[in-house]
Scaffold this active site. Structure first.
Site, PDB file in Angstrom:
ATOM      1  N   TYR A  11     -10.850   7.883   4.694  1.00  0.00           N
ATOM      2  CA  TYR A  11     -11.048   7.175   5.962  1.00  0.00           C
ATOM      3  C   TYR A  11     -11.240   8.186   7.101  1.00  0.00           C
ATOM      4  CZ  TYR A  11      -9.588   3.342   2.989  1.00  0.00           C
ATOM      5  OH  TYR A  11      -9.511   2.448   1.960  1.00  0.00           O
ATOM      6  N   ARG A  33      -0.440  10.825   6.674  1.00  0.00           N
ATOM      7  CA  ARG A  33      -0.737  10.851   5.243  1.00  0.00           C
ATOM      8  C   ARG A  33      -1.982  11.673   4.985  1.00  0.00           C
ATOM      9  NH1 ARG A  33      -1.399   6.396   0.349  1.00  0.00           N
ATOM     10  NH2 ARG A  33       0.518   7.136  -0.607  1.00  0.00           N
ATOM     11  N   GLY A  69       3.463   3.123  -5.364  1.00  0.00           N
ATOM     12  CA  GLY A  69       2.507   2.059  -5.073  1.00  0.00           C
ATOM     13  C   GLY A  69       2.485   1.054  -6.211  1.00  0.00           C
TER      14      GLY A  69
HETATM   15  C1  LIG Z   1      -3.935  -2.287  -4.061  1.00  0.00           C
HETATM   16  C2  LIG Z   1      -3.779  -0.918  -3.441  1.00  0.00           C
HETATM   17  C3  LIG Z   1      -4.025  -0.771  -2.080  1.00  0.00           C
HETATM   18  C4  LIG Z   1      -3.876   0.478  -1.465  1.00  0.00           C
HETATM   19  N1  LIG Z   1      -4.027   0.595  -0.107  1.00  0.00           N
HETATM   20  C5  LIG Z   1      -3.710   1.747   0.522  1.00  0.00           C
HETATM   21  C6  LIG Z   1      -3.668   1.827   1.947  1.00  0.00           C
HETATM   22  O1  LIG Z   1      -3.855   0.854   2.675  1.00  0.00           O
HETATM   23  N2  LIG Z   1      -3.363   3.023   2.490  1.00  0.00           N
HETATM   24  C7  LIG Z   1      -3.105   4.132   1.721  1.00  0.00           C
HETATM   25  O2  LIG Z   1      -2.833   5.205   2.254  1.00  0.00           O
HETATM   26  N3  LIG Z   1      -3.120   4.076   0.369  1.00  0.00           N
HETATM   27  C8  LIG Z   1      -3.382   2.913  -0.237  1.00  0.00           C
HETATM   28  N4  LIG Z   1      -3.313   2.833  -1.610  1.00  0.00           N
HETATM   29  C9  LIG Z   1      -2.891   4.000  -2.388  1.00  0.00           C
HETATM   30  C10 LIG Z   1      -1.387   3.942  -2.680  1.00  0.00           C
HETATM   31  O3  LIG Z   1      -0.634   4.061  -1.484  1.00  0.00           O
HETATM   32  C11 LIG Z   1      -0.964   5.079  -3.626  1.00  0.00           C
HETATM   33  O4  LIG Z   1      -1.302   6.300  -3.006  1.00  0.00           O
HETATM   34  C12 LIG Z   1      -1.650   5.015  -4.982  1.00  0.00           C
HETATM   35  O5  LIG Z   1      -1.548   3.722  -5.546  1.00  0.00           O
HETATM   36  C13 LIG Z   1      -1.058   6.039  -5.943  1.00  0.00           C
HETATM   37  O6  LIG Z   1       0.345   5.877  -6.043  1.00  0.00           O
HETATM   38  P1  LIG Z   1       1.000   5.110  -7.312  1.00  0.00           P
HETATM   39  O7  LIG Z   1       0.623   5.915  -8.525  1.00  0.00           O
HETATM   40  O8  LIG Z   1       2.460   5.091  -7.036  1.00  0.00           O
HETATM   41  O9  LIG Z   1       0.384   3.743  -7.358  1.00  0.00           O
HETATM   42  C14 LIG Z   1      -3.496   1.597  -2.246  1.00  0.00           C
HETATM   43  C15 LIG Z   1      -3.284   1.433  -3.615  1.00  0.00           C
HETATM   44  C16 LIG Z   1      -3.406   0.201  -4.206  1.00  0.00           C
HETATM   45  C17 LIG Z   1      -3.113   0.056  -5.682  1.00  0.00           C
END
Ligand SMILES: Cc1cc2nc3c(=O)[nH]c(=O)nc-3n(C[C@H](O)[C@H](O)[C@H](O)COP(=O)(O)O)c2cc1C
Length: 377
Positions: free
Chosen positions: A186, A234, A328
């Site tokens: 972004y 972030r 996440g």
């Molecule tokens: C459905 C979904 C929406 C996400 N939206 C954002 C967001 O709005 N902002 C952001 O920084 N990361 C977003 N992410 C990334 C997550 O914050 C995270 O970095 C990513 O899922 C990896 O972490 P995890 O392995 O614990 O899922 C999103 C991830 C998922 C699955």
């Protein structure tokens, strides 16, 4: 919660005015479940409160747009621009606080990868470079991204001010802090990335210039908000549209980026990538979190994220020097992950199809009626 005296995950942690019960937070996740005009809903309040009840010690909201110009990335994304937005978020922050956790608003300008913005018929970015990859079907998009219009240097002042105004609105809405979104492709991340940022003013070129705009935004937000209000940022190399992207100057770029953001006043730096346990560059060497720990100052906490849903991986991240971790996808499949792990239970694996298909909106099964009743208690 079972006794876990020696588990690093369950040690408390303090920002100046915000105390966390343990080291595990909710990662920001866009769920495009707001009203058409960007107001948070009662369903969202129930959704967020559920993670607080499940033991997450802090929550980071989904990316929230910051102005009625170019910042909105997705249809039904929430905003923090109007008084109606502020009022709508109060039900969310109240519900989360009642359930016992602080919540930070993630402030996001979608830049060149905006794929759903009723306020503009073009996208903007640091340079007129068409983003690689395709729009996300999970959020109703399809096909290639448009080539953005290059932002004029004087427009950056207005964007910086809109982040400050959105941060003030976050405070008014009851949030305990904000996280500036400089990750995942972004706008603020596009400034950091040498492929998206080909400017020849003081905001482009070498890494000192590429970090200038995100650092200025951070500094401005930090200066305008009260001392105890948490201001984090972030950062990632990967983008939602390009998970291969790496900073060209490798560790040298990481040093400049993390130290500049820390000096600009970051209370925390939240690093993210698909797998936080892998080297930041190449096949060996430090992770992105290791580099953030090394190059940010003592006043800046490091939050690690990406594939840390296995409790031992989360512990390892803390033992290696990160202060906090966020989850996440593992949180989506285990809204009470901290409580489960404290009780010695194994979290469930993430079921992508069940939770996020066909669209990434909050499903009714995620906020069952039982949660409504417990919120009303
Ligand atoms: C459905 C979904 C929406 C996400 N939206 C954002 C967001 O709005 N902002 C952001 O920084 N990361 C977003 N992410 C990334 C997550 O914050 C995270 O970095 C990513 O899922 C990896 O972490 P995890 O392995 O614990 O899922 C999103 C991830 C998922 C699955």
């Amino acid at each position: 919660m079972a006794e876990t005296p020696d588990d690093v995950l369950f040690e408390s942690f303090d920002f100046d005015d915000v105390s966390l019960d343990n080291r595990v937070g909710l990662a920001p996740m866009t769920r495009t479940s707001a009203t058409d005009d960007g107001r948070a809903t009662e369903q969202m309040a129930r959704y967020y409160a559920k993670f607080a009840r499940g033991g997450f010690s802090f929550l980071v909201s989904e990316g929230v747009y910051t102005d009625h110009e170019y910042s909105q990335g997705y249809l039904n994304q929430p905003g923090l621009v109007t008084e109606d937005h502020v009022e709508s978020w109060q039900q969310v922050t109240d519900a989360v606080h009642e359930a016992g956790a602080p919540i930070f608003a993630q402030l996001m300008h979608a830049g060149a990868i905006s794929q759903g913005n009723p306020h503009a018929d073009e996208t903007v970015g640091p340079s007129a470079v068409q983003p690689v990859g395709e729009k996300s079907g999970l959020y109703g998009g399809e096909g290639e991204f448009e080539t953005p219009r290059e932002l004029l240097t004087k427009e950056l002042v207005g964007i910086r001010q809109s982040f400050v105004a959105a941060a003030r609105n976050a405070e008014e809405a009851g949030f305990d802090g904000v996280e500036l979104h400089a990750a995942n492709g972004y706008l603020l991340n596009e400034f950091l990335a040498a492929d998206a940022n080909q400017r020849d003013d003081e905001y482009g070129g070498d890494v000192e210039n590429r970090v200038r705009f995100p650092a200025e935004v951070l500094e401005a937000v930090d200066a305008e908000l009260p001392d105890g209000f948490v201001v984090g940022v972030r950062v990632s190399q990967e983008k939602v549209n390009d998970d291969e992207y790496r900073w060209p100057g490798e560790e040298g770029d990481a040093e400049v980026i993390f130290s500049a953001l820390s000096e600009a006043g970051a209370d925390y730096i939240h690093v993210t990538g698909t797998d936080a346990t892998t080297p930041a560059f190449g096949d060996t060497g430090p992770t992105l979190a290791d580099l953030a720990v090394e190059y940010s100052g003592d006043e800046t906490a490091v939050v690690d994220n990406g594939g840390l849903g296995d409790p031992d991986a989360a512990r390892q991240a803390i033992e290696s020097g990160s202060d906090l971790v966020t989850l996440g996808t593992s949180a989506l499949s285990n809204p009470d992950w901290p409580k489960q792990v404290a009780a010695g239970e194994d979290p469930d694996p993430f079921d992508f199809e069940e939770i996020l298909l066909p669209k990434a909106t909050i499903g009714d099964h995620e906020v069952p009626d039982a949660d409504v009743a417990s919120l009303d208690d």
